[in-house]
Write an enzyme that holds these catalytic residues in place. Structure first.
Site, mmCIF file in Angstrom:
data_model
loop_
_atom_site.group_PDB
_atom_site.id
_atom_site.type_symbol
_atom_site.label_atom_id
_atom_site.label_comp_id
_atom_site.label_asym_id
_atom_site.label_seq_id
_atom_site.Cartn_x
_atom_site.Cartn_y
_atom_site.Cartn_z
ATOM 1 N N ILE A 1 -5.710 49.745 55.521
ATOM 2 C CA ILE A 1 -5.304 48.522 55.371
ATOM 3 C C ILE A 1 -3.788 47.530 56.077
ATOM 4 O O ILE A 1 -3.219 47.855 55.807
ATOM 5 C CB ILE A 1 -6.099 47.028 55.064
ATOM 6 C CG1 ILE A 1 -7.447 47.626 54.200
ATOM 7 C CG2 ILE A 1 -5.805 45.838 55.919
ATOM 8 C CD1 ILE A 1 -8.196 47.851 55.374
ATOM 9 N N PHE B 1 -7.242 43.189 59.209
ATOM 10 C CA PHE B 1 -8.365 43.667 58.873
ATOM 11 C C PHE B 1 -9.412 44.888 58.552
ATOM 12 O O PHE B 1 -8.333 46.079 58.348
ATOM 13 C CB PHE B 1 -8.855 44.390 60.752
ATOM 14 C CG PHE B 1 -9.953 44.468 61.519
ATOM 15 C CD1 PHE B 1 -11.120 44.062 61.792
ATOM 16 C CD2 PHE B 1 -10.169 46.034 61.088
ATOM 17 C CE1 PHE B 1 -12.584 44.220 62.625
ATOM 18 C CE2 PHE B 1 -11.354 46.600 61.472
ATOM 19 C CZ PHE B 1 -12.124 46.442 61.650
ATOM 20 N N GLY C 1 14.737 75.196 68.561
ATOM 21 C CA GLY C 1 15.118 74.915 67.184
ATOM 22 C C GLY C 1 15.154 73.563 66.617
ATOM 23 O O GLY C 1 15.175 72.908 65.333
ATOM 24 N N GLU D 1 -8.940 53.926 62.972
ATOM 25 C CA GLU D 1 -9.623 53.188 63.809
ATOM 26 C C GLU D 1 -11.013 54.615 64.723
ATOM 27 O O GLU D 1 -11.147 53.490 65.829
ATOM 28 C CB GLU D 1 -9.272 52.687 65.208
ATOM 29 C CG GLU D 1 -8.103 51.375 64.772
ATOM 30 C CD GLU D 1 -7.932 50.195 65.729
ATOM 31 O OE1 GLU D 1 -8.377 50.060 66.393
ATOM 32 O OE2 GLU D 1 -6.913 50.363 65.452
ATOM 33 N N HIS E 1 11.804 71.873 72.799
ATOM 34 C CA HIS E 1 12.929 71.952 72.326
ATOM 35 C C HIS E 1 13.948 72.881 71.140
ATOM 36 O O HIS E 1 14.799 73.591 70.558
ATOM 37 C CB HIS E 1 13.415 71.282 71.265
ATOM 38 C CG HIS E 1 13.088 68.741 72.214
ATOM 39 N ND1 HIS E 1 12.531 68.718 72.541
ATOM 40 C CD2 HIS E 1 14.915 68.375 72.161
ATOM 41 C CE1 HIS E 1 12.774 67.535 73.691
ATOM 42 N NE2 HIS E 1 13.886 67.329 72.554
ATOM 43 N N ASN F 1 -14.984 54.779 49.737
ATOM 44 C CA ASN F 1 -16.468 56.016 50.178
ATOM 45 C C ASN F 1 -16.599 55.013 51.415
ATOM 46 O O ASN F 1 -17.850 55.446 51.247
ATOM 47 C CB ASN F 1 -17.218 55.371 48.650
ATOM 48 C CG ASN F 1 -16.416 56.103 47.479
ATOM 49 O OD1 ASN F 1 -15.993 56.735 47.792
ATOM 50 N ND2 ASN F 1 -17.236 55.493 46.208
ATOM 51 N N ALA F 2 -16.521 54.150 51.781
ATOM 52 C CA ALA F 2 -16.932 54.415 53.301
ATOM 53 C C ALA F 2 -15.803 54.389 55.093
ATOM 54 O O ALA F 2 -14.871 53.350 54.525
ATOM 55 C CB ALA F 2 -17.381 52.373 53.172
ATOM 56 N N GLY F 3 -15.748 55.316 55.051
ATOM 57 C CA GLY F 3 -14.805 55.955 55.789
ATOM 58 C C GLY F 3 -15.352 55.867 56.895
ATOM 59 O O GLY F 3 -15.556 54.650 58.091
ATOM 60 N N ARG G 1 19.895 71.311 79.424
ATOM 61 C CA ARG G 1 19.845 72.520 77.804
ATOM 62 C C ARG G 1 19.960 73.900 79.322
ATOM 63 O O ARG G 1 19.126 74.188 79.450
ATOM 64 C CB ARG G 1 18.812 73.246 76.699
ATOM 65 C CG ARG G 1 18.427 74.424 76.244
ATOM 66 C CD ARG G 1 19.650 74.266 75.210
ATOM 67 N NE ARG G 1 19.236 75.123 74.494
ATOM 68 C CZ ARG G 1 20.051 75.569 74.063
ATOM 69 N NH1 ARG G 1 21.767 74.955 73.117
ATOM 70 N NH2 ARG G 1 20.489 77.080 72.657
#
Ligand code: CAA
Length: 379
Positions: free
Chosen positions: A157, A123, A340, A363, A338, A129-131, A268
């Site tokens: 895309i 799509f 390191g 999107e 977690h 220049n059109a985001g 852990r």
């Protein structure tokens, strides 16, 4: 009021979860490292009849609903976000415009092979220049005889290298601004169309992200998709569904963060006990689980509204912004738990952070989602 999934929805979730945990999850690390597109996994999803999941059987789809599709998408993304994004862009962005706006002939010719998984859907709305300001589309389509002649370019895309055709927007009447944009189906082998997949990305490495360049690309007049000059509105409507799906993906990533962090915290040992027994850690896990529950309920509700044919623009924007930002926070917390090791590529959580960030951008950025919500509030 009924919070239970239907039998079919439960079944889809179970089958996809099982497949994703057994066949996709073990591949996720290698897909991320190599940047290799998971085409073999996509082929298996096609064999499972998932590539047209929410579309009618007459077009090769599985006749499922959007809720089922989002549940499947969450499970796929939980295992591997690159595979999830490929699947999401195929269904929500590639197939959906043809399903919503295609003529019966276009559905037969273009939607059916997509649903059968013979090729991937793509799509093309975004341009250099059109985001966020997608109405500023500069690509043009001029009718010459029986053909549209297309010039311009598209960027970011998804899937286009693996598509037989892409749906795009182009200006058909310069004098009308956003109301002069139309949608088209463009075969990817059309002379003058170049597809380039050269981006180096932070995450989603296994997903195919491309630029499209149109140099006097000629397509038949009948490849207009939907109504002339209504293409921008058509694509915004498509994006409503896409944003709900991105919410489901974000829940998948956040769930993967919780899965990993919980196991790590239980195993852990520090100061003589599992670190999950320390409130500083257990409360982080409790917050993650709570936020995931909220976001899952939000995407299910938005998908359900969509399945009922009810308006969901505001709800789609809400789940997109909430879940994507929540997933990034979940990944940061999982890394922190977690210690390191979380910073090392040996563990999956650093990948989850890199993948999650995209969902705050693609999107429609978080800023655009807030703008949509604020407008719905009447601001
Ligand atoms: N559904 C249907 N119609 C809609 C709509 C919706 N969700 N939202 C707006 N419209 C209609 C409006 O009612 C208006 O209609 P009228 O002209 O009849 O009044 C028309 O569309 C234009 O709407 P706006 O004036 O509100 O448009 P705007 O220029 O202010 O833009 C926007 C609104 C929300 C900012 C929109 O431009 C937007 O969502 N921008 C982000 C774009 C985006 O998400 N891009 C990512 C694309 S993904 C991609 O390209 C490829 C990929 O593979 C990821």
């Amino acid at each position: 009021m009924d919070f239970d999934l239907t039998r079919d929805q439960q079944l889809i979730r179970e089958v996809v979860r099982d497949f994703a945990q057994k066949e996709i999850l073990p591949r996720a690390k290698e897909i991320d490292r190599s940047g290799q597109f998971p085409l073999d996994i996509i082929k298996k999803l096609a064999q499972m009849d998932l590539m047209g999941l929410p579309f009618p059987e007459e077009y090769g789809g599985a006749g499922g609903d959007y809720v089922s599709y989002c549940l499947a998408l969450e499970e796929i993304t939980r295992a591997c976000a690159s595979t999830g994004l490929t699947y999401e862009a195929h269904i929500s962005l590639g197939c959906m415009p043809i399903y919503l706006f295609g003529t019966p002939e276009q559905k037969e010719k273009y939607l059916a092979p997509l649903c059968r998984g013979e090729c991937l859907g793509a799509f093309g709305l975004t341009e250099p220049n059109a985001g966020s300001d997608a109405g500023r589309t500069q690509t043009t389509a001029v009718l010459q005889g029986d053909e549209w002649v297309i010039n311009g370019s598209k960027c970011f895309i998804t899937n286009a290298s693996y598509a037989r055709f892409v749906t795009i927007t182009a200006v058909t009447d310069r004098t009308k601004g956003k109301k002069g944009i139309s949608a088209f189906i463009v075969p990817t082998d059309a002379p003058g169309l170049t597809i380039k997949a050269g981006y180096e990305k932070l995450g989603m490495s296994g997903s195919n992200t491309t630029e499209l360049f149109f140099d006097n690309v000629r397509i038949p007049k009948e490849n207009l998709l939907g109504q002339l000059n209504q293409g921008f509105k058509h694509f915004l409507q498509v994006l409503d569904g896409g944003r709900i799906a991105i919410g489901a993906m974000a829940v998948g990533i956040a769930q993967a963060c919780l899965d990993a962090a919980l196991i790590y915290a239980q195993q852990r040992i520090q100061f003589g006990q599992s670190i999950s027994k320390f409130q500083a850690i257990s409360f982080k896990l409790a917050d993650m689980a709570t936020n995931i529950e909220v976001a899952r309920n939000m995407y299910l509700k938005a998908a359900w509204l969509r399945d009922q044919g009810r308006p969901c623009t505001k709800e789609a924007a809400m789940i997109k912004v909430f879940a994507s930002e929540m997933a990034t926070r979940a990944a940061l917390d999982a890394i922190q738990i977690h210690g390191g090791y979380g910073y090392m590529k040996e563990f999956p959580v650093e990948r989850h952070l890199r993948d999650a960030k995209l969902l705050e951008i693609g999107e429609g950025t978080s800023e655009i989602q807030r703008l949509v919500i604020a407008r719905a509030l009447g601001c």
